[in-house]
Scaffold this motif. Structure first.
Motif, PDB file in Angstrom:
ATOM      1  N   GLN A  90       0.832  -1.203   0.000  1.00 47.80           N
ATOM      2  CA  GLN A  90       0.000   0.000   0.000  1.00 47.80           C
ATOM      3  C   GLN A  90       0.867   1.255   0.000  1.00 47.80           C
ATOM      4  O   GLN A  90       0.570   2.231  -0.703  1.00 47.80           O
ATOM      5  N   VAL A  91       1.932   1.250   0.811  1.00 48.26           N
ATOM      6  CA  VAL A  91       2.816   2.409   0.823  1.00 48.26           C
ATOM      7  C   VAL A  91       3.492   2.595  -0.531  1.00 48.26           C
ATOM      8  O   VAL A  91       3.652   3.714  -1.034  1.00 48.26           O
ATOM      9  N   ALA A  92       3.876   1.478  -1.132  1.00 44.11           N
ATOM     10  CA  ALA A  92       4.530   1.566  -2.445  1.00 44.11           C
ATOM     11  C   ALA A  92       3.612   2.156  -3.496  1.00 44.11           C
ATOM     12  O   ALA A  92       4.076   2.714  -4.511  1.00 44.11           O
ATOM     13  N   ALA A  93       2.290   2.038  -3.290  1.00 48.19           N
ATOM     14  CA  ALA A  93       1.338   2.567  -4.272  1.00 48.19           C
ATOM     15  C   ALA A  93       1.239   4.077  -4.230  1.00 48.19           C
ATOM     16  O   ALA A  93       0.644   4.696  -5.135  1.00 48.19           O
ATOM     17  N   LEU A  94       1.774   4.705  -3.188  1.00 43.49           N
ATOM     18  CA  LEU A  94       1.730   6.165  -3.094  1.00 43.49           C
ATOM     19  C   LEU A  94       2.714   6.785  -4.076  1.00 43.49           C
ATOM     20  O   LEU A  94       3.819   6.274  -4.299  1.00 43.49           O
ATOM     21  N   SER A  95       2.282   7.917  -4.649  1.00 43.75           N
ATOM     22  CA  SER A  95       3.220   8.668  -5.483  1.00 43.75           C
ATOM     23  C   SER A  95       4.225   9.368  -4.595  1.00 43.75           C
ATOM     24  O   SER A  95       4.039   9.454  -3.364  1.00 43.75           O
ATOM     25  N   GLU A  96       5.292   9.890  -5.199  1.00 47.66           N
ATOM     26  CA  GLU A  96       6.310  10.587  -4.432  1.00 47.66           C
ATOM     27  C   GLU A  96       5.712  11.792  -3.714  1.00 47.66           C
ATOM     28  O   GLU A  96       5.997  12.049  -2.544  1.00 47.66           O
ATOM     29  N   ALA A  97       4.867  12.543  -4.396  1.00 47.64           N
ATOM     30  CA  ALA A  97       4.240  13.729  -3.798  1.00 47.64           C
ATOM     31  C   ALA A  97       3.330  13.318  -2.646  1.00 47.64           C
ATOM     32  O   ALA A  97       3.309  13.960  -1.585  1.00 47.64           O
ATOM     33  N   GLU A  98       2.556  12.225  -2.849  1.00 45.26           N
ATOM     34  CA  GLU A  98       1.664  11.764  -1.787  1.00 45.26           C
ATOM     35  C   GLU A  98       2.461  11.297  -0.564  1.00 45.26           C
ATOM     36  O   GLU A  98       2.065  11.533   0.575  1.00 45.26           O
ATOM     37  N   ARG A  99       3.599  10.634  -0.843  1.00 44.40           N
ATOM     38  CA  ARG A  99       4.401  10.136   0.273  1.00 44.40           C
ATOM     39  C   ARG A  99       4.965  11.303   1.089  1.00 44.40           C
ATOM     40  O   ARG A  99       4.998  11.262   2.312  1.00 44.40           O
ATOM     41  N   ARG A 100       5.410  12.378   0.409  1.00 49.32           N
ATOM     42  CA  ARG A 100       5.944  13.533   1.123  1.00 49.32           C
ATOM     43  C   ARG A 100       4.872  14.181   1.993  1.00 49.32           C
ATOM     44  O   ARG A 100       5.099  14.514   3.153  1.00 49.32           O
ATOM     45  N   VAL A 101       3.685  14.352   1.422  1.00 41.81           N
ATOM     46  CA  VAL A 101       2.591  14.970   2.174  1.00 41.81           C
ATOM     47  C   VAL A 101       2.205  14.083   3.357  1.00 41.81           C
ATOM     48  O   VAL A 101       2.010  14.560   4.477  1.00 41.81           O
ATOM     49  N   ALA A 102       2.095  12.780   3.124  1.00 43.38           N
ATOM     50  CA  ALA A 102       1.697  11.863   4.192  1.00 43.38           C
ATOM     51  C   ALA A 102       2.728  11.853   5.320  1.00 43.38           C
ATOM     52  O   ALA A 102       2.370  11.819   6.514  1.00 43.38           O
ATOM     53  N   THR A 103       4.011  11.878   4.955  1.00 46.47           N
ATOM     54  CA  THR A 103       5.065  11.852   5.977  1.00 46.47           C
ATOM     55  C   THR A 103       5.015  13.101   6.838  1.00 46.47           C
ATOM     56  O   THR A 103       5.117  13.032   8.064  1.00 46.47           O
ATOM     57  N   LEU A 104       4.840  14.272   6.227  1.00 43.40           N
ATOM     58  CA  LEU A 104       4.759  15.507   7.002  1.00 43.40           C
ATOM     59  C   LEU A 104       3.508  15.539   7.869  1.00 43.40           C
ATOM     60  O   LEU A 104       3.534  15.995   9.019  1.00 43.40           O
ATOM     61  N   ALA A 105       2.400  15.029   7.328  1.00 46.66           N
ATOM     62  CA  ALA A 105       1.171  14.978   8.124  1.00 46.66           C
ATOM     63  C   ALA A 105       1.343  14.042   9.319  1.00 46.66           C
ATOM     64  O   ALA A 105       0.859  14.313  10.423  1.00 46.66           O
ATOM     65  N   ARG A 114      -6.007   2.954   3.360  1.00 57.09           N
ATOM     66  CA  ARG A 114      -7.173   2.448   4.079  1.00 57.09           C
ATOM     67  C   ARG A 114      -7.214   2.942   5.528  1.00 57.09           C
ATOM     68  O   ARG A 114      -7.393   2.173   6.481  1.00 57.09           O
ATOM     69  N   VAL A 115      -6.998   4.216   5.692  1.00 59.64           N
ATOM     70  CA  VAL A 115      -7.126   4.830   7.013  1.00 59.64           C
ATOM     71  C   VAL A 115      -8.257   5.836   6.986  1.00 59.64           C
ATOM     72  O   VAL A 115      -8.659   6.334   5.922  1.00 59.64           O
ATOM     73  N   ARG A 116      -8.796   6.144   8.156  1.00 61.47           N
ATOM     74  CA  ARG A 116      -9.942   7.030   8.237  1.00 61.47           C
ATOM     75  C   ARG A 116      -9.605   8.397   8.842  1.00 61.47           C
ATOM     76  O   ARG A 116     -10.436   9.301   8.786  1.00 61.47           O
ATOM     77  N   ARG A 117      -8.438   8.481   9.444  1.00 60.67           N
ATOM     78  CA  ARG A 117      -8.109   9.737  10.117  1.00 60.67           C
ATOM     79  C   ARG A 117      -6.616   9.970  10.100  1.00 60.67           C
ATOM     80  O   ARG A 117      -5.814   9.056   9.926  1.00 60.67           O
ATOM     81  N   ARG A 118      -6.284  11.229  10.340  1.00 59.09           N
ATOM     82  CA  ARG A 118      -4.882  11.669  10.286  1.00 59.09           C
ATOM     83  C   ARG A 118      -4.022  10.963  11.348  1.00 59.09           C
ATOM     84  O   ARG A 118      -2.863  10.641  11.105  1.00 59.09           O
ATOM     85  N   ALA A 119      -4.615  10.673  12.544  1.00 64.33           N
ATOM     86  CA  ALA A 119      -3.838  10.084  13.641  1.00 64.33           C
ATOM     87  C   ALA A 119      -3.323   8.694  13.320  1.00 64.33           C
ATOM     88  O   ALA A 119      -2.391   8.203  13.967  1.00 64.33           O
ATOM     89  N   ASP A 120      -3.952   8.007  12.289  1.00 66.21           N
ATOM     90  CA  ASP A 120      -3.511   6.656  11.966  1.00 66.21           C
ATOM     91  C   ASP A 120      -2.312   6.633  11.013  1.00 66.21           C
ATOM     92  O   ASP A 120      -1.718   5.575  10.789  1.00 66.21           O
ATOM     93  N   LEU A 121      -1.959   7.795  10.489  1.00 69.08           N
ATOM     94  CA  LEU A 121      -0.881   7.810   9.478  1.00 69.08           C
ATOM     95  C   LEU A 121       0.471   7.340  10.028  1.00 69.08           C
ATOM     96  O   LEU A 121       1.175   6.575   9.351  1.00 69.08           O
ATOM     97  N   PRO A 122       0.895   7.767  11.252  1.00 69.52           N
ATOM     98  CA  PRO A 122       2.220   7.307  11.717  1.00 69.52           C
ATOM     99  C   PRO A 122       2.344   5.797  11.761  1.00 69.52           C
ATOM    100  O   PRO A 122       3.386   5.237  11.419  1.00 69.52           O
ATOM    101  N   TYR A 123       1.293   5.112  12.185  1.00 73.19           N
ATOM    102  CA  TYR A 123       1.352   3.658  12.295  1.00 73.19           C
ATOM    103  C   TYR A 123       1.326   3.008  10.920  1.00 73.19           C
ATOM    104  O   TYR A 123       2.031   2.030  10.668  1.00 73.19           O
ATOM    105  N   ARG A 124       0.518   3.569  10.012  1.00 72.28           N
ATOM    106  CA  ARG A 124       0.415   2.963   8.679  1.00 72.28           C
ATOM    107  C   ARG A 124       1.700   3.158   7.904  1.00 72.28           C
ATOM    108  O   ARG A 124       2.108   2.309   7.124  1.00 72.28           O
ATOM    109  N   LEU A 125       2.344   4.291   8.113  1.00 79.02           N
ATOM    110  CA  LEU A 125       3.595   4.567   7.407  1.00 79.02           C
ATOM    111  C   LEU A 125       4.795   3.911   8.087  1.00 79.02           C
ATOM    112  O   LEU A 125       5.873   3.877   7.531  1.00 79.02           O
ATOM    113  N   GLY A 126       4.578   3.445   9.301  1.00 79.57           N
ATOM    114  CA  GLY A 126       5.697   2.792  10.015  1.00 79.57           C
ATOM    115  C   GLY A 126       6.614   3.758  10.706  1.00 79.57           C
ATOM    116  O   GLY A 126       7.708   3.404  11.107  1.00 79.57           O
TER     117      GLY A 126
END
Length: 914
Positions: free
Chosen positions: A848-863, A895-907
């Motif tokens: 799932q993480v690999a499916a993110l584009s580079e721009a999406e990954r940068r935004v997700a990491t900062l969030a 497959r997350v519903r909220r911003r707080a779940d991003l750290p765990y999903r991204l590892g």
């Protein structure tokens, strides 16, 4: 107290005298056992009965004055005409100088006669007998064994003549009197009244009589043990109790009154007894009669007699002072300025006798003066024994004293090495003060093998590698000496672990000295087995445990710590933790502070690898308390790493930051302690959203370990740590490569390292292959005892079950994870681990993480790092709308519903517990 029977017999003798029968009574007792009190009782009853009382006391100071005691007696009967006549006759005879046995001048006699003038004795006795016709006589002489011999001859003669006369001759003497007094004390028909020391019951009665209930009767036994039943000493203890602050102590109070009474007892004895008491105080327990006699300037027989007298007085028990305060009192009041010389003489005498070096050394220390040349090796041997007995501060005193007396440069250097070694065990930072001087003299003096290795090890502890090499180059190694060979072999094997960065140079230097390469023998000791573990030879844990089981109470601290490190390097942290706990709770408590600290650090690290965060935190903190940061040298990386990893795992990142930001010695990074520090700092960086910095530390570990040829996952699992960071960054390819490398290294052995590797391998594997890997990881980690990693594995297993639709199995894994986490006290143990309405899965899904584009990954990491949409837009120079669109796609793909779940999903939180 306990004198009723004696008093009864004395009263009977008095009644016989009053009825016209002569009696001779001899009371024999040691100093202060009640002779004078008995005489006083007799005097009182004699006066009450109307008898004429004549009293005298013998004195050593007047023993040279003939008839001194007789003149005292006659002076007491001045009102009796016959006695007054005898006194005038005696005084006149002395004044005229007609005593046959001496030269007379002005009433004094030059010399000490051993017999009296028979005519004079006859006249005195006749007048005494004449006086008894008018009134019964009671003649009482205290301390008759100290009377002048002329008076003794008179008393002997008088004793022969009183059989049918109303005369009671009462004599009080101490046991062991000179033979000259035997005819008087051992006279025929005399009544002997032995005065024994009080029993414990007698002491209890005396306490009750004199304290009015101040002292509990239960303390009678303790007072008896200190006083020996000597009434004077018991009363002194009562006085000290009255003078104490609380007035009702729960134990015996020993103060000034006891000291004064003790000295009084000694001064009442013979000069020989006093000298022997002094000698005994100086010598302490090393007190054979012969040695006592030499020091007291008396022969052995006199020394034995003096010991008997002191024992009879209650001052000694089994040849020793009953209480240390008694010995201290003698040393303080009776030795005074002679003390240093007395102790010096005692040391020389003991050495001549072949006494234990510790006994000789005790006297040399008490003397407090620079020792003579013969004493230096004695002090050195005594210091070694003190170290073996765990008396390190005493060893330091002995070595410092020996150093003041050493004149040869080699001796002074050897002593300084020993001083440094002992101080290191107490405080390594204190021991470092000697190292510069030792390095300076190395080329000139050249150390013996053991001194050279010891000094080099201390230099290496503080990171002074070049100086350590210099010392070893100038050390004198004897290749054909078995002890040297064992010493060097052990040192090389330890250096294989402790200093792999320069280990080849050091081991080559030591190998050249003893002529054989380092090796791990099948039946080797702890150092050899540690070398085997570092050399990549696994499966030696059984040998290590057998070694510990057989010899844990005999192994020196170096081998104990080597065995624990070897177990950890052999991937048996669970066994290391159990043994460390056993040692900490047993023998380890008696070790010096530095070794206690090292043992605590190893216990903490082994416990951390078991997931026992409570013990890991407590022991790493204790290690850093027992030895200050400056004292740890390059080894500071060990306990600091354990502490940081524990803090990161419990979410206490601010505290971890304080530790990782404190500098460590540069040479730390030439040792495994530097690897542990880099590992811990990398984990901290990963937990604080600094993945690139974390990767630098993990890859630095890898580069160092490969360069040192100690690339052991059990030492530092840098590959799995870096792989988890790569996963958090969505770089699954790099993570998979590292996981594959480590899997090849750990092989099929069901070790903790394999379990950790399986977790990463599962994360980078396609979903269908994930569950079998996780099941094996769970089994292995549970068997290995790593509860923290087990929780992570169970969480991953739950997420994998959820991903393939196995909801029930997922919930079971989640429940197990919670149970293990709660048992271990891990934070967040109630967190849900699969998407059952409680939140997104906590483990990373690489696809799932690999499916993110580079721009999406940068935004997700900062969030995930907590930045707002506006802050993300400003940092990436895009619009807020663009950020929102990227986040919408990220939520859908992950497959997350909220911003707080991003750290765990991204590892991003993968460096801590799930």
């Amino acid at each position: 107290m306990e004198r009723d029977a004696v008093l009864s017999r004395l009263r009977t003798a008095l009644r016989d005298t009053l009825s016209g029968q002569g009696r001779q009574v001899v009371a024999v007792g040691a100093a202060a056992t009640g002779k004078t009190a008995l005489l006083s009782a007799l005097a009182a009853e004699s006066r009450d009965a109307g008898a004429t009382l004549l009293l005298a006391t013998g004195s050593r100071r007047e023993a040279g004055l003939p008839y001194g005691v007789i003149r005292q007696l006659l002076a007491g009967g001045a009102e009796e005409p016959a006695l007054a006549s005898a006194a005038r006759f005696l005084d006149g005879t002395i004044a005229l100088g007609t005593v046959a046995l001496g030269t007379v001048a002005l009433g004094t006699i030059d010399g000490s006669p051993d017999r009296a003038d028979p005519s004079l004795v006859d006249r005195v006795c006749a007048e005494v007998l004449r006086a008894a016709r008018a009134n019964p006589l009671v003649i009482a002489v205290d301390d008759v064994d100290q009377a002048d011999l002329a008076s003794v001859h008179c008393l002997v003669e008088l004793g022969r003549r009183i059989t049918d006369k109303p005369i009671l001759l009462f004599l009080a003497a101490s046991p062991g009197a000179d033979a000259a007094y035997a005819a008087l004390i051992d006279a025929p028909r005399r009544l002997l009244l032995p005065l024994e020391l009080l029993s414990a019951d007698g002491v209890a009665m005396l306490l009750a009589q004199h304290t009015d209930g101040l002292l509990d009767a239960a303390l009678a036994t303790a007072h008896h043990a200190v006083s020996g039943g000597n009434p004077l000493l018991v009363k002194a203890l009562v006085e000290d109790t009255r003078n104490s602050r609380d007035g009702r102590p729960g134990s015996v109070v020993i103060g000034d009154a006891f000291t004064e009474a003790l000295l009084d007892c000694l001064y009442r004895g013979t000069p020989a007894t006093l000298r022997v008491a002094r000698a005994l105080a100086v010598l302490g327990d090393a007190s054979r009669p012969t040695t006592l006699g030499w020091l007291a300037d008396v022969d052995a027989a006199a020394a034995r007699s003096a010991l008997d007298l002191l024992t009879a007085s209650g001052l000694l028990r089994e040849g020793r002072f009953r209480h240390p305060a008694a010995r201290e009192a003698v040393l303080r009041h009776l030795i005074a300025e002679e003390g240093p010389e007395q102790h010096r003489r005692a040391a020389e005498l003991l050495h001549r006798e072949g006494a234990d070096p510790a006994e000789v050394a005790r006297q040399l220390v008490a003397a407090g003066t620079p020792p003579e040349s013969w004493a230096v090796p004695v002090l050195r041997r005594a210091a070694r024994q003190a170290v073996a007995d765990g008396e390190l501060h005493r060893a330091l005193d002995l070595l410092e004293l020996a150093h003041t007396g050493a004149t040869e440069a080699a001796d002074r250097t050897t002593l300084k090495v020993m001083l440094s070694s002992v101080e290191w065990q107490l405080d390594p930072s204190l021991a470092a003060r000697h190292l510069a001087a030792l390095v300076a003299v190395a080329p000139e003096v050249g150390f013996e093998a053991k001194a050279g290795v010891t000094t080099a090890q201390q230099l290496l502890w503080h990171g002074r590698v070049d100086e350590a090499m210099e010392v070893l180059r100038h050390a004198r190694f004897t290749a054909d000496d078995p002890r040297t060979t064992r010493l060097l072999s052990r040192a090389r094997n330890l250096l294989a672990y402790a200093y792999p960065a320069v280990g080849r140079r050091l081991r080559r230097l030591l190998g050249d000295a003893c002529g054989s390469p380092p090796q791990a023998t099948p039946d080797g000791g702890a150092a050899e087995l540690l070398f085997a573990a570092v050399d990549g030879v696994s499966g030696r844990h059984r040998q290590l445990e057998q070694l510990l089981e057989r010899r844990h109470d005999q192994l020196n601290p170096v081998d104990l710590t080597a065995a624990l490190i070897a177990l950890i390097c052999d991937d048996r942290a669970d066994r290391a933790a159990r043994w460390a706990a056993r040692l900490v709770g047993g023998r380890g408590a008696a070790l010096p502070p530095t070794w206690q600290a090292i043992l605590a650090a190893l216990h903490g690290e082994a416990a951390r690898r078991e997931g026992d965060l409570r013990v890991a935190a407590a022991e790493s903190e204790r290690a850093l308390t027992l030895v200050g940061r400056d004292g740890w040298g390059v080894a500071i990386g060990g306990p600091v790493a354990t502490r940081v990893l524990t803090l990161v795992s419990t979410g206490r990142l601010d505290e971890a930051a304080q530790l990782v930001n404190q500098p460590v010695p540069p040479a730390t990074f030439q040792t495994p302690f530097g690897l542990h520090f880099l590992h811990a700092r990398g984990r901290y960086y990963a937990a604080t959203q600094r993945p690139e910095a974390a990767l630098v530390d993990f890859h630095t570990c890898g580069e160092l370990m490969r360069a040192w040829e100690v690339d052991l996952p059990a030492l530092v699992p840098w590959r799995t740590e870096a792989a988890r960071v790569y996963l958090a960054l969505g770089r699954a390819t790099e993570a998979a490569r590292l996981a594959e490398e480590q899997m090849r290294m750990v092989g099929d052995r069901r070790s903790r390292s394999r379990g950790l590797t399986l977790l990463v391998a599962a994360a980078v594997s396609p979903l269908p292959e994930r569950l079998p890997l996780l099941r094996e990881a769970v089994d292995i980690l549970e068997a290995a005892g790593d509860r923290l990693a087990l929780v992570r594995a169970l969480n991953d297993e739950a997420a994998a079950h959820q991903a393939v639709g196995n909801t029930i199995q997922g919930r079971m894994s989640t429940r197990r994870a919670r149970q293990v986490a709660e048992q271990g006290g891990f934070p967040g143990s109630g967190r849900r681990t699969h998407d059952d309405g409680g939140g997104a899965a906590l483990r990373v899904d690489a696809e799932q993480v690999a499916a993110l584009s580079e721009a999406e990954r940068r935004v997700a990491t900062l969030a995930a790092q907590g930045l707002t949409n506006r802050e993300i837009a400003d940092q990436l120079s895009v619009t807020i709308s663009t950020v929102e669109q990227h986040l919408t796609r990220v939520y859908r793909k992950l497959r997350v519903r909220r911003r707080a779940d991003l750290p765990y999903r991204l590892g991003a939180a993968s460096s801590g517990p799930s």
